[in-house]
Motif scaffolding. Structure first.
Motif, short mmCIF file in Angstrom:
data_model
loop_
_atom_site.label_atom_id
_atom_site.label_comp_id
_atom_site.label_asym_id
_atom_site.label_seq_id
_atom_site.Cartn_x
_atom_site.Cartn_y
_atom_site.Cartn_z
N ASP A 128 0.85 -1.20 0.00
CA ASP A 128 0.00 0.00 0.00
C ASP A 128 0.88 1.25 0.00
O ASP A 128 0.94 1.99 0.99
CB ASP A 128 -0.93 -0.03 1.21
N MET A 129 1.55 1.50 -1.11
CA MET A 129 2.54 2.56 -1.18
C MET A 129 1.93 3.96 -1.11
O MET A 129 2.50 4.88 -0.54
CB MET A 129 3.37 2.43 -2.47
N PHE A 130 0.76 4.14 -1.69
CA PHE A 130 0.18 5.48 -1.78
C PHE A 130 -1.15 5.59 -1.02
O PHE A 130 -1.91 6.53 -1.23
CB PHE A 130 0.01 5.88 -3.24
N GLY A 131 -1.41 4.62 -0.15
CA GLY A 131 -2.53 4.74 0.77
C GLY A 131 -3.89 4.40 0.21
O GLY A 131 -4.91 4.76 0.81
N ARG A 132 -3.94 3.69 -0.94
CA ARG A 132 -5.25 3.34 -1.47
C ARG A 132 -6.02 2.48 -0.47
O ARG A 132 -7.21 2.73 -0.21
CB ARG A 132 -5.12 2.58 -2.79
N ILE A 133 -5.35 1.48 0.09
CA ILE A 133 -6.03 0.61 1.06
C ILE A 133 -6.35 1.38 2.33
O ILE A 133 -7.45 1.24 2.90
CB ILE A 133 -5.16 -0.62 1.37
N ARG A 134 -5.40 2.21 2.77
CA ARG A 134 -5.66 2.98 4.00
C ARG A 134 -6.87 3.89 3.83
O ARG A 134 -7.70 4.00 4.73
CB ARG A 134 -4.41 3.80 4.36
#
Length: 504
Positions: free
Chosen positions: A154-160
């Motif tokens: 989750d490098m760019f926070g899509r899941i977050r």
């Protein structure tokens, strides 16, 4: 091979360390609000004792009516109302959806195994000789086992951002349940007040029937003494019939209201008739709250729902923005193949791959940027909806306060009118029996008295409903009521052994 593995792990570690969350962070919308309500008419600053008393009243406002039966009905409704239980299950479902979204943070691992016979075609030129089958026979036995795994970084926070949006949805659903609870309490209290006032109207109608019957007896006696006439007796009989007829719809209303209260409690219509149809005194009208700062608006579930929806829409902007950036996935497969059981674990049977895959959107005709713009517009609409909800909440509170204050004088004037009409009716009957006035005056004063008494009863109903409406408008009554869990006979602990060992 070890070099590639170390390289992939190193890349994954460096990417994780440099991970960020794109999209805007949620900031509550700060509206400029007045310190208090215009219709509250507080003459002095609130004391700590008044504030403490008001806060306590907000929790169980129905107890202020000093009616033990009403309080018991509220307790039963909170436990038994099906709409409230349904709302609780919706919360549990949203929590499960949030947990499903959060599962994207973790590696996804599946195991597989199988075996059987296969046959290959020999009608293909240059068909290669298969290992373990030098005769190149078309039939072969095969055993396979292994595992597949995938892990999205989750490098760019899509899941977050996705999990954050689902968390806000859970919170909005919780507030929605509180709104249902408040609506339940308001409807139950209003129905209960209507029941008691209708029973009071039945008592008034019964008293007027008795008066009308006495008037009929009086006209018959005067007629037999040669003083009255048949017109007066006919008028008296018609008045008695009319009074009896007016009482019947009130009885129907009592039955209908008791049925409605039973359903609110999760019971069959008619279960509470024996108890509720027993007439009781009207509930006590509580005092106006000692202090009402405007901050109490924050207790309203509809305001809280609107605020959570705004937070949800803000998180969804981050999801849309993250889709513009590269996605990194670590796929892993381990899948040995053999023709015999003893070969399945040999080195030559091993087959696996461990990679670091990256994908980046390049050309989609503006689809992803359109999704970002759509999410931004949705979030702005949610913010404006929140503001409109706050304004509507203030309006409802101010309206309820105005009705509370105005209906006090209205009820007092109708009470005085009912007393004066009753006095006039009694005097008219005495004058008629003395032959000083005609029977028409008696009928007029009796009808005026009945109308005044009914108007007073309805004014008392409005006073009680004013209190219910005010506490509902203030968002009171939902605190301290716990959720209800599922009662379906399904549990993960009763499933297979892997369900016990792993969170799936």
């Amino acid at each position: 091979m070890k070099i590639y593995r170390r390289l992939a792990l190193g890349m994954a570690s460096s990417l994780m360390l440099s991970a960020c969350t794109v999209g805007p962070n949620y900031q509550p919308d700060r509206m400029k609000l007045p310190a208090g309500f215009k219709e509250a008419a507080q003459e002095h600053p609130a004391t700590p004792e008044e504030i403490a008393r008001t806060n306590k009243e907000m929790v169980e406002w129905w107890s202020l009516f000093q009616d033990p039966l009403l309080s018991r009905l509220v307790d039963e409704a909170i436990k038994g109302n099906y709409d409230l239980q349904i709302a609780s299950q919706h919360i549990l479902a949203e929590r499960a959806v949030r947990d499903r979204a959060a599962s994207q943070w973790y590696p996804q691992l599946d195991a597989n195994m199988g075996g059987g016979d296969v046959r290959y075609s020999l009608n293909i030129d240059n068909w290669p000789i298969r290992p373990g089958n030098p005769m190149n026979r078309p039939e072969a036995s095969m055993l396979t086992y292994g595992a597949t795994a995938s892990w999205e970084l989750d490098m760019f926070g899509r899941i977050r951002r996705d999990v954050e949006a689902h968390e806000r949805e859970v919170e909005a659903t919780i507030e929605g349940r509180r709104a249902i609870l408040m609506g339940l309490l308001s409807e139950l209290a209003s129905d209960y007040m209507l029941l008691r006032v209708t029973q009071l109207q039945i008592k008034i109608a019964t008293d007027n029937i008795r008066v009308a019957r006495d008037a009929l007896d009086l006209t018959n006696r005067l007629y037999s003494e040669g003083v009255g006439n048949t017109l007066q007796t006919a008028q008296a009989q018609a008045e008695l019939d009319a009074q009896i007829a007016q009482r019947e719809p009130l009885k129907t209303r009592v039955s209908q209201v008791t049925h409605a209260i039973a359903v609110l409690l999760g019971k069959m219509p008619g279960e509470l008739e024996d108890e509720l149809k027993q007439p009781r005194d009207l509930p006590h009208v509580p005092e106006f709250p000692a202090v009402l700062p405007s901050v109490v608006i924050a207790n309203r579930p509809d305001v809280r729902v609107a605020e959570r929806k705004y937070a949800l829409a803000t998180a969804q902007i981050g999801v849309a923005v993250a889709n513009l950036y590269p996605h990194f996935v670590v796929p892993l497969t381990f899948n040995p193949n053999a023709s015999a059981m003893y070969q399945a674990f040999q080195a030559n049977a091993m087959s696996w791959q461990f990679l670091l895959m990256a994908s980046m959107p390049l050309m989609h005709g503006g689809k992803m940027t359109a999704e970002v713009r759509a999410s931004q517009a949705t979030a702005e609409a949610a913010r404006l909806t929140y503001r409109q909800t706050v304004l509507q909440a203030f309006k409802e509170v101010e309206d309820s306060m105005a009705a509370w204050h105005d209906d006090i004088e209205y009820a007092e004037q109708l009470h005085k009118a009912a007393q004066d009409s009753a006095t006039a009716s009694e005097r008219a009957r005495k004058l008629y029996s003395a032959g000083l006035v005609g029977f028409l005056e008696v009928l007029t004063t009796e009808r005026t008295t009945l109308n005044a008494q009914n108007m007073e009863a309805l004014a008392r109903l409005e006073r009680l409903r004013d209190a219910v409406n005010l506490y509902t408008a203030l968002g009171a009554g939902w605190k301290g009521v716990a959720l209800t869990n599922s009662t379906l006979p399904v549990s993960l602990e009763t499933q297979n052994v892997l369900a016990k060992a792993f969170s799936q």
